[in-house]
Design an enzyme around this catalytic site. Structure first.
Site, short mmCIF file in Angstrom:
data_model
loop_
_atom_site.label_atom_id
_atom_site.label_comp_id
_atom_site.label_asym_id
_atom_site.label_seq_id
_atom_site.Cartn_x
_atom_site.Cartn_y
_atom_site.Cartn_z
N GLN A 1 -8.64 13.14 -3.09
CA GLN A 1 -7.62 13.64 -4.12
C GLN A 1 -8.09 15.10 -4.23
O GLN A 1 -9.13 15.50 -4.09
CB GLN A 1 -7.78 12.84 -5.35
N HIS B 1 -8.47 7.65 1.27
CA HIS B 1 -7.90 8.87 0.98
C HIS B 1 -8.76 9.65 -0.14
O HIS B 1 -9.67 8.97 -0.61
CB HIS B 1 -6.51 8.58 0.11
N CYS C 1 0.40 3.78 3.27
CA CYS C 1 0.53 3.34 4.42
C CYS C 1 1.92 3.82 5.06
O CYS C 1 2.88 4.08 4.53
CB CYS C 1 0.62 1.59 4.76
N CYS D 1 0.84 -1.15 0.05
CA CYS D 1 -0.07 0.05 0.00
C CYS D 1 0.58 1.27 -0.21
O CYS D 1 1.61 1.43 0.87
CB CYS D 1 -0.68 0.10 1.34
N HIS E 1 -4.80 1.44 7.76
CA HIS E 1 -4.91 1.10 6.30
C HIS E 1 -6.42 0.48 6.20
O HIS E 1 -7.08 0.61 5.13
CB HIS E 1 -4.00 0.04 6.06
N HIS F 1 -7.00 2.16 1.27
CA HIS F 1 -6.56 3.01 2.24
C HIS F 1 -7.14 4.28 2.28
O HIS F 1 -7.25 5.20 0.98
CB HIS F 1 -5.20 3.07 1.91
N ASN G 1 -13.28 9.30 -4.43
CA ASN G 1 -13.65 8.02 -4.92
C ASN G 1 -13.85 6.91 -3.96
O ASN G 1 -12.62 6.58 -3.36
CB ASN G 1 -13.01 7.64 -6.23
ZN ZN Z 1 -2.41 1.45 3.42
#
Ligand code: ZN
Ligand code: ZN
Length: 327
Positions: A143, A141, A34, A31, A87, A139, A128
């Site tokens: 943008q 997130h 992470c 990932c 995560h 994970h 998204n």
């Molecule tokens: Zn991660």
């Protein structure tokens, strides 16, 4: 190769990049968000990371002459906003309130920084979520795209709210807020924000968030509003995830005014486009949606809003919300 191409038929810019094809293969469980890697380091709660294969770059070269067609430099910035070092969290409602406040503060800070950059015309902050819409990195997130142009959808909203302001002397969004507060489509409210399904929803469970105060940018949020925005975002996602008792895939967009010029008639807002119409049924953008950009809505929006209200109450029993679900 990286450039902007203009569609003279629709007035849209297309971001073209061949950089993304060079994505290196990564081992299955690696990932990139992470903590602990060379890029991510450690000791953070939220993290702004450059997109490693950006569509836009402040160092983008001038494209070759396009002849009849218009081209432009793909100037700008694409970044990832990692929302937690953990995560395995699934969505914003899995974050603690404090952690979510940190995410909103990051949005505000990147807006402040990019607003001062004369080469940025518009900032798109979005999220998204879900495999159904092609998200491979789970994970949590969001943008950002710092764009050198104002996107078509934003231009339309600006044009229509400017016309309304001129004609009636009021902000169109403030008026919608006032109308929706009285309606059965209102879902949740706290001191500074309203969560509702709009009269004109496209997606079966589309929800919008409007600040009560007439502001144009995240930079104008005061301390209490940051806390309340963090709260209503957690409520919105908790509600969507409680609706079918499964994780809801969606796209979320933050709409702020463009960075150059005055937009006293415009109003900050956030929109969620959840793609499920039932527990295991996806709503696809197809012939009508892609071909005409207009939507068909199967069902009665007010009935779906009622389901969202119930989901909100269910979520409220588990979460620790600052406001109240509408009834
Ligand atoms: Zn991660
Ligand atoms: Zn307003």
């Amino acid at each position: 190769m990286r450039e902007l191409r203009y569609n003279p038929l629709t007035g849209q810019w297309i971001m073209v990049s061949a950089v993304r094809k060079e994505r290196p293969w990564r081992p299955g469980n690696f990932c990139p968000f992470c903590p602990g890697s060379e890029e991510t380091g450690s000791g953070w709660e939220v993290l702004l990371l450059p997109n490693r294969f950006p569509m836009l770059d402040f160092k983008a070269e001038k494209p070759q002459n396009g002849g009849f067609y218009r081209k432009a430099r793909a100037i700008g910035q694409c970044s990832v906003m990692v929302e937690t070092p953990e995560h395995n969290l699934r969505d914003l409602d899995d974050l603690s309130h404090e952690q979510m406040v940190g995410v909103v503060e990051l949005w505000k800070n990147v807006t402040m920084e990019l607003k001062n950059n004369p080469r940025v015309a518009y900032l798109a902050i979005f999220r998204n979520k879900g495999e159904e819409i092609g998200v491979s990195l789970t994970h949590p997130h969001g943008q950002l795209y710092a764009l050198p142009f104002i996107p078509l959808k934003a231009r339309l909203k600006i044009e229509n709210s400017r016309k309304h302001y001129k004609r009636f002397g009021e902000c169109l969004f403030c008026r919608i807020l006032e109308e929706e507060m009285k309606e059965e489509r209102a879902i949740y409210e706290n001191g500074s924000f309203l969560l509702f399904m709009p009269f004109f929803a496209n997606w079966p469970f589309e929800v919008h968030i409007y600040p009560r105060r007439h502001i144009q940018w995240l930079t104008q949020l005061d301390r209490g509003e940051i806390e309340d925005l963090a709260d209503v975002l957690r409520v919105a996602t908790a509600t969507l995830n409680a609706l079918f008792e499964r994780q809801m895939p969606y796209v979320m967009n933050v709409y702020q005014a463009p960075f150059k010029g005055t937009y006293e008639f415009y109003h900050l807002h956030i929109e969620f486009y959840p793609v499920l119409r039932d527990r295991d049924k996806l709503k696809y953008a197809a012939g009508i949606e892609l071909g005409t950009w207009d939507f068909t809505y199967d069902g009665v929006p007010e009935e779906n809003a009622r389901k969202l209200r119930e989901a909100c109450k269910k979520a409220a029993e588990r979460g620790n919300f600052r406001g109240t679900c509408c009834s």
